[in-house]
Design a protein around this motif. Structure first.
Motif, mmCIF file in Angstrom:
data_model
loop_
_atom_site.group_PDB
_atom_site.id
_atom_site.type_symbol
_atom_site.label_atom_id
_atom_site.label_comp_id
_atom_site.label_asym_id
_atom_site.label_seq_id
_atom_site.Cartn_x
_atom_site.Cartn_y
_atom_site.Cartn_z
ATOM 1 N N ARG A 36 -7.098 -1.154 1.354
ATOM 2 C CA ARG A 36 -7.801 -1.826 0.270
ATOM 3 C C ARG A 36 -7.687 -1.047 -1.038
ATOM 4 N NH1 ARG A 36 -13.772 -2.761 1.648
ATOM 5 N NH2 ARG A 36 -12.712 -3.668 3.420
ATOM 6 N N TRP A 37 -7.794 0.268 -0.967
ATOM 7 C CA TRP A 37 -7.793 1.086 -2.184
ATOM 8 C C TRP A 37 -6.458 0.969 -2.913
ATOM 9 C CZ3 TRP A 37 -5.244 5.458 -4.025
ATOM 10 C CH2 TRP A 37 -5.853 6.081 -5.102
ATOM 11 N N LEU A 38 -5.363 1.064 -2.179
ATOM 12 C CA LEU A 38 -4.048 0.949 -2.816
ATOM 13 C C LEU A 38 -3.765 -0.472 -3.283
ATOM 14 C CD1 LEU A 38 -1.663 3.126 -0.637
ATOM 15 C CD2 LEU A 38 -2.237 3.452 -3.022
ATOM 16 N N ARG A 39 -4.220 -1.440 -2.532
ATOM 17 C CA ARG A 39 -3.929 -2.832 -2.868
ATOM 18 C C ARG A 39 -4.471 -3.215 -4.243
ATOM 19 N NH1 ARG A 39 -6.089 -5.908 1.576
ATOM 20 N NH2 ARG A 39 -4.554 -4.737 2.762
ATOM 21 N N TYR A 40 -5.612 -2.653 -4.630
ATOM 22 C CA TYR A 40 -6.187 -2.967 -5.941
ATOM 23 C C TYR A 40 -5.510 -2.212 -7.074
ATOM 24 C CZ TYR A 40 -9.966 -5.299 -3.472
ATOM 25 O OH TYR A 40 -10.679 -6.145 -2.683
#
Length: 84
Positions: A36-40
């Motif tokens: 999730r952190w990288l996706r944003y």
């Protein structure tokens, strides 16, 4: 005691390299980064993935140029795409 610390640091470095390589290959193949952190934050996942794979391979290839290109591609992956 020093040997155990050195071994732990070596295993951590190997784990980081393997994780970076797997995340890069995932981004190249599927067009999205895992987590999730990288996706944003990553705007161009395939470029980021190519940079991650190059960065993971920089040490075994013993090449500073590959490392610099990998860091550059990962940085470009965070830049939003321009509107044309």
């Amino acid at each position: 005691m020093f040997g155990m610390t050195l071994m732990a640091m070596l295993l951590l470095a190997i784990a980081i390299v393997i994780t970076l390589c797997v995340a890069g290959i995932h981004a190249i193949l599927f067009g999205r980064v895992p987590g999730r952190w990288l996706r944003y934050r990553v705007r161009r996942p395939r470029v980021w993935g190519a940079g991650a794979v190059l960065l993971a391979l920089a040490r075994p290839l013993d090449s500073l140029c590959v490392c610099v290109v990998g860091i550059g591609l990962m940085a470009i992956g965070y830049v939003p795409e321009g509107k044309s």
